[in-house]
Design an enzyme around this catalytic site. Structure first.
Site, PDB file in Angstrom:
ATOM      1  N   LYS A 280       1.615  -4.861  -8.079  1.00  0.00           N
ATOM      2  CA  LYS A 280       2.280  -3.632  -8.868  1.00  0.00           C
ATOM      3  C   LYS A 280       1.429  -2.942  -9.533  1.00  0.00           C
ATOM      4  O   LYS A 280       0.454  -3.125  -9.970  1.00  0.00           O
ATOM      5  CB  LYS A 280       3.561  -4.387  -9.679  1.00  0.00           C
ATOM      6  CG  LYS A 280       4.437  -5.009  -8.853  1.00  0.00           C
ATOM      7  CD  LYS A 280       5.882  -5.311  -9.573  1.00  0.00           C
ATOM      8  CE  LYS A 280       7.029  -5.861  -8.311  1.00  0.00           C
ATOM      9  NZ  LYS A 280       8.065  -6.531  -8.888  1.00  0.00           N
ATOM     10  N   ARG A 315       6.310 -14.649  -5.990  1.00  0.00           N
ATOM     11  CA  ARG A 315       6.696 -13.832  -4.898  1.00  0.00           C
ATOM     12  C   ARG A 315       5.537 -13.034  -4.683  1.00  0.00           C
ATOM     13  O   ARG A 315       5.260 -12.115  -5.463  1.00  0.00           O
ATOM     14  CB  ARG A 315       7.865 -13.115  -5.277  1.00  0.00           C
ATOM     15  CG  ARG A 315       8.297 -12.009  -3.974  1.00  0.00           C
ATOM     16  CD  ARG A 315       9.482 -11.458  -4.241  1.00  0.00           C
ATOM     17  NE  ARG A 315      10.019 -10.593  -3.045  1.00  0.00           N
ATOM     18  CZ  ARG A 315       9.665  -9.299  -2.791  1.00  0.00           C
ATOM     19  NH1 ARG A 315       8.743  -8.935  -3.754  1.00  0.00           N
ATOM     20  NH2 ARG A 315      10.178  -8.676  -1.629  1.00  0.00           N
TER      21      ARG A 315
END
Length: 336
Positions: A280, A315
């Site tokens: 991210k 994840r």
């Protein structure tokens, strides 16, 4: 005054006799941080914590099929989209998607999370029909591959089609805000349901982040608690619910870090925790790495922190890197 209770986790081998297991897993705790809105945080002994809260913090989490959650698990990300932020367009063709899923299983992924709609900041809406066309054939093609299949969707029509195709888990990034009937789909077949915290929609969420919270940690906790109650009222068993604080979804960098730092708060919801930070933007900012597909080490670094906080599911995109990280972490933790 409303109190929030955060177990202070430890994985140290010198475990006090009176310590409790955290979520029935590898971490333990013998103190709790008591939080409240507008008041100072306090560290308190277990004797000061209500019994029902201690029970939710310490009780084992239900397995996901054959996967027990007393060990950390990896969820591999498979985006069948043209516009996901780090791998958009790579797996939009059926053959490429299936090949990547099989590769992830070989690399150690225990869950494959298949998504047909990008939820990156600024992403455009995808119709249920298009989302189904992208995901259902992949799910069907992966039957018998030997891993748990999760469908990443916020739409009940796509959820029904995905479960009919053979998915085992539903992962709703809207936390039932977009389409509450996703909970009905999960309840009808007893499927595990992942509820992620987010605000607004992908195309607007980041613009709202700076003003959306009075206390991001407690606001996200309350939002997840509300989502859990919605799911339970629809017939989803509470022990089938997994929570995700939604890192990067309508949060600024300081807000993301505040959530990760005290992620163990969410154990007091009584559900397993999933953390998705892989590649991210805030990792790129902190690590000075503009290329999303080069952020695996930073992602794994946060994953190590999460394991120390008792987070059960990571994840991730970079399966092999995280598999190796977890193997070494587990060996050191067990001393063998």
């Amino acid at each position: 005054m409303t109190y929030y209770w955060r177990a202070i986790p430890s994985i140290d081998p010198a475990r006090p006799v009176a310590a409790l297991p955290l979520a029935g897993g590898w971490a333990w705790f013998d103190r709790v941080e008591r939080l409240s809105r507008g008041g100072p945080a306090q560290i308190v002994p277990l004797s000061d914590v209500p019994e029902d809260v201690l029970s939710r913090m310490s009780a084992p989490r239900a397995p996901l099929g054959a996967l027990s959650l007393d060990e950390p698990r990896t969820m591999g990300i498979l985006n069948t989209t043209p516009d996901s932020f780090s791998d958009g367009g790579h797996h939009i063709e059926l053959e490429a998607a299936v090949a990547r899923a099989r590769q992830m299983v070989t690399e150690g992924a225990e869950i494959i999370d298949i998504g047909g709609e990008s939820t990156r900041p600024g992403a455009a809406f995808v119709t249920p029909e298009e989302e189904i066309a992208r995901t259902a054939p992949v799910i069907e093609a992966l039957q018998g591959v030997g891993t748990v299949i999760s469908l990443d969707t916020r739409k009940s029509a796509a959820a029904r089609a995905g479960m009919a195709a053979g998915a085992h888990i539903l992962n709703d990034v809207s936390g039932l805000r977009y389409d509450p009937e996703v909970a009905d789909v999960a309840a009808a077949i007893g499927a595990p349901l992942i509820l992620m915290h987010s605000i607004a929609t992908p195309d607007t969420m980041q613009a709202m982040a700076a003003s959306a919270y009075s206390d991001v940690l407690l606001d996200v906790y309350d939002g997840l608690q509300d989502a859990i109650e919605m799911a339970v009222s629809a017939g989803v068993a509470r022990d089938r619910i997994i929570v995700d604080p939604g890192i990067g979804f309508g949060k600024t960098q300081p807000q993301n870090l505040a959530l990760i730092q005290r992620v163990s708060l969410f154990h007091s919801l009584g559900c397993a925790i999933l953390l998705g930070v892989s590649r991210k933007g805030f990792i790129g900012t902190i690590a000075a790495q503009p290329l999303a597909d080069q952020r695996g080490p930073g992602s794994a670094g946060i994953g190590l922190w999460a394991l120390g906080q008792g987070v059960q599911i990571l994840r991730v995109h970079d399966i092999e890197m995280h598999t190796q990280m977890i193997a070494l972490w587990r060996a050191v933790h067990r001393g063998q």
